[in-house]
Design a protein around this motif. Structure first.
Motif, PDB file in Angstrom:
ATOM      1  N   UNK A 176       0.912  -1.222  -0.083  1.00 54.19           N
ATOM      2  CA  UNK A 176       0.044  -0.075  -0.127  1.00 54.19           C
ATOM      3  C   UNK A 176       0.787   1.068   0.000  1.00 54.19           C
ATOM      4  N   UNK A 177       0.176   2.450  -0.251  1.00 58.35           N
ATOM      5  CA  UNK A 177       1.012   3.833  -0.300  1.00 58.35           C
ATOM      6  C   UNK A 177       0.333   4.612   0.763  1.00 58.35           C
ATOM      7  N   UNK A 178       0.816   5.838   0.840  1.00 60.54           N
ATOM      8  CA  UNK A 178       0.130   6.919   1.600  1.00 60.54           C
ATOM      9  C   UNK A 178       0.652   8.184   0.994  1.00 60.54           C
ATOM     10  N   UNK A 179      -0.265   9.232   1.154  1.00 60.78           N
ATOM     11  CA  UNK A 179       0.353  10.563   0.625  1.00 60.78           C
ATOM     12  C   UNK A 179       0.546  11.247   1.878  1.00 60.78           C
ATOM     13  N   UNK A 180       1.536  12.244   2.172  1.00 63.34           N
ATOM     14  CA  UNK A 180       1.641  12.674   3.497  1.00 63.34           C
ATOM     15  C   UNK A 180       0.776  14.165   3.216  1.00 63.34           C
ATOM     16  N   UNK A 181      -0.105  14.296   4.401  1.00 60.28           N
ATOM     17  CA  UNK A 181      -1.200  15.508   4.271  1.00 60.28           C
ATOM     18  C   UNK A 181      -1.724  15.364   3.061  1.00 60.28           C
ATOM     19  N   UNK A 182      -1.905  16.423   2.299  1.00 60.40           N
ATOM     20  CA  UNK A 182      -3.030  16.580   0.979  1.00 60.40           C
ATOM     21  C   UNK A 182      -2.208  16.061   0.013  1.00 60.40           C
ATOM     22  N   UNK A 183      -1.117  15.521  -0.077  1.00 61.20           N
ATOM     23  CA  UNK A 183      -0.564  14.860  -1.193  1.00 61.20           C
ATOM     24  C   UNK A 183      -1.336  13.818  -1.846  1.00 61.20           C
ATOM     25  N   UNK A 184      -1.583  13.465  -3.074  1.00 59.62           N
ATOM     26  CA  UNK A 184      -2.389  12.848  -3.525  1.00 59.62           C
ATOM     27  C   UNK A 184      -3.543  12.390  -3.059  1.00 59.62           C
ATOM     28  N   UNK A 185      -4.549  13.021  -3.565  1.00 61.44           N
ATOM     29  CA  UNK A 185      -6.001  13.064  -2.910  1.00 61.44           C
ATOM     30  C   UNK A 185      -6.452  11.461  -2.960  1.00 61.44           C
ATOM     31  N   UNK A 186      -6.976  11.192  -1.662  1.00 60.40           N
ATOM     32  CA  UNK A 186      -7.524   9.642  -1.628  1.00 60.40           C
ATOM     33  C   UNK A 186      -8.354   9.593  -2.668  1.00 60.40           C
ATOM     34  N   UNK A 187      -8.574   8.210  -2.972  1.00 63.13           N
ATOM     35  CA  UNK A 187      -9.353   7.771  -3.949  1.00 63.13           C
ATOM     36  C   UNK A 187      -8.735   7.825  -5.294  1.00 63.13           C
ATOM     37  N   UNK A 188      -7.786   8.890  -5.545  1.00 60.80           N
ATOM     38  CA  UNK A 188      -7.085   8.754  -6.659  1.00 60.80           C
ATOM     39  C   UNK A 188      -6.367   7.835  -7.060  1.00 60.80           C
ATOM     40  N   UNK A 189      -5.975   6.806  -5.919  1.00 60.93           N
ATOM     41  CA  UNK A 189      -5.065   5.679  -6.235  1.00 60.93           C
ATOM     42  C   UNK A 189      -5.821   4.848  -7.126  1.00 60.93           C
ATOM     43  N   UNK A 190      -7.103   4.634  -6.945  1.00 61.97           N
ATOM     44  CA  UNK A 190      -7.867   3.642  -7.997  1.00 61.97           C
ATOM     45  C   UNK A 190      -7.581   3.916  -9.175  1.00 61.97           C
TER      46      UNK A 190
END
Length: 778
Positions: free
Chosen positions: A527-541
């Motif tokens: 899995x990944x994570x973006x720090x703070x507002x980096x790479x908005x959630x759901x965009x990963x899909x």
């Protein structure tokens, strides 16, 4: 781009044609000229999205931050109020299409919240007829095609409902009032409108059953009820049920024909059948609602229903009275999406008071009463409204949206009045337009140059033209045509700016940081994570990456409770931000990569592997696998905040508070198969072994050890854990939600019953006829 425009056009035209052909073949001959006019209205409304490469949704809202900012520079969103369409709906549609492409039922979304139910979040709506009928249109244009089909179905069925008692032109007027209303426009690209646009279809089907009681009418009602329940918004489906009940009540109190209670029972049976048909999509939603973080948030505190201030009434006279977000001048404390949908057009507003004239029937006055009551309840202005907010499921619903039911009744009543207004000879009829013009004029003068411009007077112009036609020539056809043209132009002008066009290049752009991540991604699940507002959630899909964050109020409550360990303080769970990326819980969640804004600096376990203008990419040097064997287990959940390494210690349900238990020894673990709904692995252990994971233990997951189902033991309050015996074991972790499977069984049984009933009736009729002929021959 020409091919895409052509396919998008077909995505609207072909389903619309199928609907018309079905109605003409089985129900009634809808005039082709009317269908052509309604389709023209659809193309005018959504044509920019069809024939332009750009999109009428807020693609620019997503790219305001990194990593997109490093590619496109500073971007200003034209209308951020519509951002859910691109932050939620488009990614969910992408996941559904991916699952269907791999011939899997769209049940699980592995890309958000470390994985959570996809079908059960409701708004993914994989079984919506509008989604299925337009599947051949590529994303993101499928969203436009769906909007076009929704709008055409709404216009057509509103026309059919209203035409029962008025002329075809008056029915077109009423259909325009409902289908082009501000309400439908602001939700046009949302799943919510897939439900609200079906209200006329539900009403039409109910009326057909009450009229003729035929089996085909029963089937139609069952099908449209099922379509409503799976269309993507359960709250609005409840409001559709309210509209249907109100319509039946009017038919009972003031019927056109004798009210047949037997046919009423038939309609109830059809509604039950429709609910059973929708069971595969509806049952999982109900289950998820009961375990969602939204319900947990509502029941965890005092929830107050929205009460609109009296000043909101001015928006009945001009939707842009407080501005328009797409024009950059909205300046009221409530959103435009919440307040402006009260507007139905000024011509209908001038026609409603005429229900008190003798030429109007008792049933029309009943309609006016329903209009007033539903509007007041929706705005929560009376004790009745507050009582409605206490009744489940309305106690958890945004009941201000009940206004779409109000608007349909406004459309029906105004169409009936416009058909009879030519019969009124009294000058008192002008009192209504004079009052409406005076009030609308007051709003216009007060707000001119502030939120309104010259074009904002279009409603008043339409009223003057319509009533001028009444003074000059009291011809019903001419008045209906004037009403259609005036209201269509008025509503389209007010609707035009809201769904602002944004460049297509903002949809799933190629990002260097994502390309780099894909080049170095491991074979094992990660899995990944973006720090703070980096790479908005759901965009990963949209990039095939599994994120521990997400954006959906229907997220599974136990997971969001665990996520609070790493969530930014004071942040709503609608968008889970992570600032402390070195927290042990991040590593526990199988995070291998961290995306951060340019020129960042993070300590171990993060190692910088890529630095670029669109962001910095870090790799976790000590990741925890998706499935692992912790060294020890404890039974006290309060220790979650103090555990420094979840590979050493996990909180396991079933242990006594304060109890610590050493785990067995793992010799080896090998993943044999990985897909969104199944993990197969071989495990070799010395002694009994507890296997923990960061896979959310949402209802529906089962664990099989050596082909036998074993109990799931919660790990860290929200994740799958299980015991395996000594030696070598074959383990399968599978997602098989019982709610979906039970729904499929019920749906199949219902379909079989709906086929068998008319078949047996035909056999019985044929047998009786044969017996009769035989008796005569003897």
């Amino acid at each position: 781009m020409v091919f895409e425009a052509f396919v998008t056009f077909l995505g609207i035209a072909l389903p619309s044609l199928l609907i018309v052909l079905a109605m003409r073949h089985w129900f009634e001959p809808v005039p082709w000229p009317v269908c052509a006019f309604l389709f023209a209205l659809v193309l005018i409304t959504v044509g920019r999205g069809v024939f332009s490469p750009n999109m009428p949704v807020a693609l620019d809202e997503v790219v305001r931050g990194y990593p997109y900012r490093g590619v496109f520079g500073a971007v200003t969103s034209k209308n951020p109020d519509t951002n859910d369409t691109v932050k939620q709906m488009l990614p969910w549609m992408q996941v559904v299409r991916e699952e269907l492409e791999h011939r899997r039922a769209p049940l699980w979304n592995r890309y958000s919240f470390s994985g959570y139910p996809l079908l059960a979040n409701a708004q993914s709506a994989p079984f919506s007829p509008f989604f299925l009928l337009t599947l051949f249109v590529p994303l993101p244009k499928q969203l436009v095609a769906m909007a076009g089909v929704k709008l055409f179905a709404c216009l057509l069925f509103a026309f059919l409902v209203i035409r029962r008692e008025v002329s075809p032109i008056a029915a077109v007027f009423g259909a325009t009032v409902y289908s082009l209303s501000i309400f439908q426009n602001v939700y046009l690209y949302y799943p919510l409108s897939a439900v609200t646009t079906l209200l006329p279809a539900v009403c039409y089907a109910v009326l057909r059953v009450l009229d003729d009681g035929r089996w085909r009418s029963f089937v139609l009602l069952a099908v449209v009820v099922a379509c409503t329940l799976v269309a993507g918004h359960p709250e609005s489906a409840a409001h559709v049920a309210v509209g249907m009940l109100l319509l039946i009540s009017i038919e009972w109190v003031a019927p056109v024909h004798a009210f047949n209670l037997r046919r009423l029972s038939t309609s109830i049976g059809a509604v039950i059948a429709g609910t059973c048909l929708a069971a595969p999509g509806f049952f999982p939603v109900v289950q998820q609602v009961l375990q969602s973080q939204r319900l947990a948030a509502m029941t965890g505190g005092v929830r107050k229903a929205i009460s609109y201030p009296a000043t909101a009434f001015w928006l009945v006279l001009n939707p842009d009275g407080f501005g328009n977000p797409a024009l950059g001048n909205w300046h009221w404390y409530m959103h435009y999406i919440m307040a402006a949908p009260s507007y139905t057009g000024l011509i209908p507003l001038t026609l409603l008071p005429l229900a008190f004239f003798p030429v109007v029937s008792r049933r029309d006055r009943a309609l006016l009463a329903v209009i007033i009551v539903t509007f007041v309840v929706a705005m929560n202005w009376t004790v009745i409204g507050r009582l409605v907010h206490l009744i489940p499921p309305f106690s958890f619903a945004a009941n201000d949206r009940l206004r779409f039911v109000t608007i349909l009744f406004v459309a029906i009543l105004s169409a009936r009045v416009v058909d009879r207004v030519a019969q009124i000879r009294s000058a008192l009829v002008l009192l209504s337009p004079i009052v409406v013009l005076a009030l609308a004029g007051y709003v216009f003068v007060r707000q001119f140059g502030v939120t309104l411009s010259a074009i904002s007077a279009i409603g008043m112009v339409a009223v003057v033209v319509f009533w001028g036609a009444w003074l000059v020539r009291r011809n019903p056809t001419a008045l209906a045509i004037a009403a259609v043209i005036g209201t269509s132009v008025e509503l389209m002008i007010f609707n035009w700016p809201f769904n602002a066009m944004t460049p297509r290049k903002y949809y799933e752009p190629r990002l260097p940081i994502i390309d780099a991540l894909h080049r170095m991604q491991p074979v094992e699940p990660f899995r990944i994570v973006g720090a703070d507002w980096m790479f908005m959630p759901n965009a990963s899909a949209q990039y095939g990456l599994e994120d521990i964050r997400g954006s959906d109020p229907m997220a599974w409550a136990p997971y969001t409770e665990f996520f609070r360990l790493i969530q930014a303080p004071g942040q709503a769970l609608d968008v889970g931000r992570v600032i402390n990326v070195t927290h042990p819980a991040v590593t526990f969640l199988n995070v291998h990569f961290l995306l951060a804004e340019p020129d960042s600096n993070f300590p171990p376990p993060w190692r910088l592997v890529v630095r670029g203008k669109d962001g910095d990419l870090y790799r976790n040097e000590r990741p925890i696998a998706r499935f692992f064997a912790p060294e020890r287990m404890v039974g006290d959940r309060s220790r979650l905040r103090t555990i420094g390494d979840f590979a050493e210690v996990c909180v396991v349900d079933g242990l006594a508070r304060g109890e610590t238990r050493e785990n067995g020894q793992l010799t080896g673990m090998w993943l044999r198969q990985v897909n969104p709904r199944r993990f197969r692995m071989a495990i070799d252990a010395v002694g009994p072994l507890f296997v923990a994971s960061s896979q959310p233990a949402a209802p529906g997951w089962i664990v099989k050890v050596n082909h036998r189902v074993v109990p799931i033991v919660r790990v860290n309050g929200a994740f799958i854990g299980f015991w395996v015996p000594p030696g070598k074991s074959q383990v399968s972790v599978e997602y098989q939600p019982i709610a979906f499977r039970a729904g499929v069984v019920l749906c199949v049984i219902t379909i079989a019953a709906m086929i068998a009933v008319p078949y047996r009736s035909q056999r019985g009729s044929a047998s009786i006829a044969t017996t009769g002929r035989g008796s005569q021959s003897i």
